[in-house]
Design an enzyme around this catalytic site. Structure first.
Site, PDB file in Angstrom:
ATOM      1  N   GLU A 183     -28.734   1.289 -18.790  1.00 25.91           N
ATOM      2  CA  GLU A 183     -30.200   1.404 -18.748  1.00 25.91           C
ATOM      3  C   GLU A 183     -30.871   0.592 -19.850  1.00 25.91           C
ATOM      4  O   GLU A 183     -32.014   0.874 -20.227  1.00 25.91           O
ATOM      5  CB  GLU A 183     -30.632   2.879 -18.847  1.00 25.91           C
ATOM      6  CG  GLU A 183     -30.084   3.802 -17.769  1.00 25.91           C
ATOM      7  CD  GLU A 183     -30.582   3.508 -16.351  1.00 25.91           C
ATOM      8  OE1 GLU A 183     -31.394   2.574 -16.185  1.00 25.91           O
ATOM      9  OE2 GLU A 183     -30.136   4.210 -15.427  1.00 25.91           O
ATOM     10  N   HIS A 236     -32.705   9.083 -22.900  1.00 30.08           N
ATOM     11  CA  HIS A 236     -32.607   9.402 -21.472  1.00 30.08           C
ATOM     12  C   HIS A 236     -31.556  10.492 -21.291  1.00 30.08           C
ATOM     13  O   HIS A 236     -30.422  10.341 -21.750  1.00 30.08           O
ATOM     14  CB  HIS A 236     -32.229   8.158 -20.682  1.00 30.08           C
ATOM     15  CG  HIS A 236     -31.828   8.424 -19.265  1.00 30.08           C
ATOM     16  ND1 HIS A 236     -32.640   9.105 -18.375  1.00 30.08           N
ATOM     17  CD2 HIS A 236     -30.707   8.114 -18.569  1.00 30.08           C
ATOM     18  CE1 HIS A 236     -32.026   9.183 -17.201  1.00 30.08           C
ATOM     19  NE2 HIS A 236     -30.849   8.610 -17.290  1.00 30.08           N
ATOM     20  N   HIS A 260     -30.016  13.821 -18.560  1.00 27.56           N
ATOM     21  CA  HIS A 260     -29.978  14.422 -17.223  1.00 27.56           C
ATOM     22  C   HIS A 260     -30.265  15.918 -17.350  1.00 27.56           C
ATOM     23  O   HIS A 260     -29.369  16.749 -17.250  1.00 27.56           O
ATOM     24  CB  HIS A 260     -28.616  14.148 -16.566  1.00 27.56           C
ATOM     25  CG  HIS A 260     -28.374  12.709 -16.262  1.00 27.56           C
ATOM     26  ND1 HIS A 260     -27.201  12.232 -15.714  1.00 27.56           N
ATOM     27  CD2 HIS A 260     -29.184  11.612 -16.411  1.00 27.56           C
ATOM     28  CE1 HIS A 260     -27.279  10.912 -15.550  1.00 27.56           C
ATOM     29  NE2 HIS A 260     -28.470  10.517 -15.966  1.00 27.56           N
ATOM     30  N   GLU A 300     -46.866  26.418 -26.272  1.00 22.99           N
ATOM     31  CA  GLU A 300     -46.707  25.271 -27.175  1.00 22.99           C
ATOM     32  C   GLU A 300     -46.727  23.925 -26.443  1.00 22.99           C
ATOM     33  O   GLU A 300     -46.953  22.889 -27.064  1.00 22.99           O
ATOM     34  CB  GLU A 300     -45.398  25.392 -27.969  1.00 22.99           C
ATOM     35  CG  GLU A 300     -44.170  25.265 -27.094  1.00 22.99           C
ATOM     36  CD  GLU A 300     -42.880  25.043 -27.898  1.00 22.99           C
ATOM     37  OE1 GLU A 300     -41.818  25.347 -27.350  1.00 22.99           O
ATOM     38  OE2 GLU A 300     -42.941  24.559 -29.038  1.00 22.99           O
ATOM     39  N   HIS A 323     -33.051  12.529 -10.941  1.00 23.35           N
ATOM     40  CA  HIS A 323     -32.172  11.832 -11.890  1.00 23.35           C
ATOM     41  C   HIS A 323     -32.250  12.393 -13.306  1.00 23.35           C
ATOM     42  O   HIS A 323     -31.240  12.801 -13.866  1.00 23.35           O
ATOM     43  CB  HIS A 323     -32.515  10.327 -11.865  1.00 23.35           C
ATOM     44  CG  HIS A 323     -31.612   9.492 -12.709  1.00 23.35           C
ATOM     45  ND1 HIS A 323     -31.218   8.223 -12.360  1.00 23.35           N
ATOM     46  CD2 HIS A 323     -31.020   9.721 -13.909  1.00 23.35           C
ATOM     47  CE1 HIS A 323     -30.409   7.734 -13.284  1.00 23.35           C
ATOM     48  NE2 HIS A 323     -30.288   8.632 -14.241  1.00 23.35           N
TER      49      HIS A 323
END
Ligand code: 2HA
Ligand code: ZN
Length: 285
Positions: free
Chosen positions: A115, A139, A141, A169, A210
Site C-alpha cells: 500500500e 492502515h 483491518h 468522546e 477491507h
C-alpha cells in the site's frame, strides 16, 4: 546510533505490536509508515546503506521529495515486527522527483508495503494540510468497522454520525468526521487517489469490506484515533445486534452543546435531523 536503538524505531515497533495484540493484523494484514524527522535520520545515518537501486513508487509524490520513511514490508506480518524487525520493517528514501524510492536499512528480502502508493499520497496531503505536523499513516483491518461496511450506507455522513453517537468522546477525538471509500482494488494508484482526496478533510478513511486508514502527528495519537473509532464501531455492532432502532441517543443539539464546551467545530452536515431512530437507513440509501 544503531537503527534499532533509536526511539522513533522503538516507538514504531511498539505501536505495530499493539495493533497486532488488538487483533487488527491477521497474517500480513495492515501497514504502518512514519515520516522520519531530520534529526532522527541524522542520528542513525552511520547505519544506513545508500544504493543506486531506485524503484518506481507507482505514483508521484513531489511533496515528499527527499523525505525518509519507516515502513512495514510487503507480505510481512505485524506479529513479527518486534521479533524480526530487520526483515519486517525498513527505512526508505523518496527520490528528488518524487517518483521513486530506495531502501537504506532493513526490509531484508522484501520491499515496502504493497500500500505504499496510498501511504505516500496520504502523507503528501497531510504534510501539506497540517503544515508538516502529521507524520504517521496507519492502515489496519479493524474488525467492527469492516463489519459495519456490509450494513450501513457507504457514505461519510452516516458513518461519522453513527460512530459519533456511540461514545461521547468520539466527536472530540475526530471532529472533522470520517470518509468512506467504496470497495476498490487495494494496492494501486486509484485507491490511493480516492483515499488521499478524503485525507484533505478527514484524519480517518474507511475502505469498504477491507479496513481503515488513520493519520496523525505521532504514534500515540494515530493509534488512539484508530482505537477510538474501532471501539465505537464495536459498540455500534453490539447495539445493532440487539435492536433495529435506538431507544435514545445523543441528539444534534447535544452535539452542539458538546462542541461549545470542548471547543471543537462539528460540521453541520453530520448533524442532520433523522427521519427515525434507525441507523441512517431512512436518511440515506
Ligand atoms: O497486505 O493490508 O491492504 C497488507 C494489506 C493490504
Ligand atoms: Zn489492508
Amino acid at each position: 546510533m544503531k537503527v534499532l536503538d533509536a526511539k522513533f524505531v522503538q516507538d514504531y515497533m511498539r505501536m505495530a505490536d499493539d495493533g497486532f495484540q488488538m487483533g487488527w493484523h491477521e497474517r500480513n494484514g495492515g501497514n504502518l509508515t512514519y515520516r522520519i524527522k531530520a534529526e532522527e535520520i541524522e542520528s542513525v545515518k552511520d547505519n544506513l546503506t545508500e544504493t543506486d537501486n531506485w524503484v518506481e513508487i507507482g505514483t508521484e509524490v513531489p511533496g515528499l521529495a527527499g523525505e525518509f520513511f519507516l515502513t512495514t514490508g510487503s507480505g510481512r506480518f505485524f506479529r513479527n515486527v518486534v521479533i524480526d524487525p530487520e526483515t519486517s520493517i525498513g527505512i526508505i528514501e523518496v527520490s528528488a522527483d518524487g517518483t521513486k524510492y530506495r531502501t537504506l536499512w532493513g526490509l531484508k528480502d522484501s520491499k515496502p508495503t504493497s500500500e505504499l502508493p496510498s501511504h505516500l499520497m496520504n502523507h503528501e496531503v497531510k504534510k501539506r494540510v497540517t503544515n508538516g505536523k502529521h507524520r504517521v499513516i496507519y492502515h489496519a483491518h479493524t474488525t467492527n468497522v469492516i463489519a459495519l461496511t456490509f450494513v450501513l450506507p457507504l457514505n461519510d455522513e452516516v458513518f461519522t454520525r453513527e460512530l459519533w453517537e456511540m461514545a461521547t468522546e468520539c466527536p472530540v477525538v475526530f471532529p472533522d468526521g470520517i470518509g468512506v471509500v467504496d470497495w476498490m482494488v487495494p494496492g494501486g494508484r486509484d485507491i490511493a487517489v480516492a483515499t488521499s482526496k478524503l485525507m484533505e478533510k478527514y484524519d480517518a478513511a474507511i475502505w469498504a469490506h477491507h479496513g481503515m486508514f488513520c493519520s496523525g502527528e505521532d504514534f500515540d495519537l494515530t493509534f488512539g484515533l484508530m482505537h477510538t473509532i474501532e471501539k465505537s464501531a464495536e459498540i455500534l455492532v453490539k447495539v445493532m445486534s440487539m435492536t433495529n432502532a435506538k431507544r435514545q441517543t445523543i441528539e444534534p443539539d447535544q452535539f452542539r452543546d458538546l462542541a461549545k464546551d470542548f471547543k471543537v467545530t462539528l460540521p453541520e452536515k453530520f448533524l442532520y435531523e433523522k427521519k427515525d431512530k434507525t441507523f441512517g437507513f431512512a436518511d440515506f440509501n
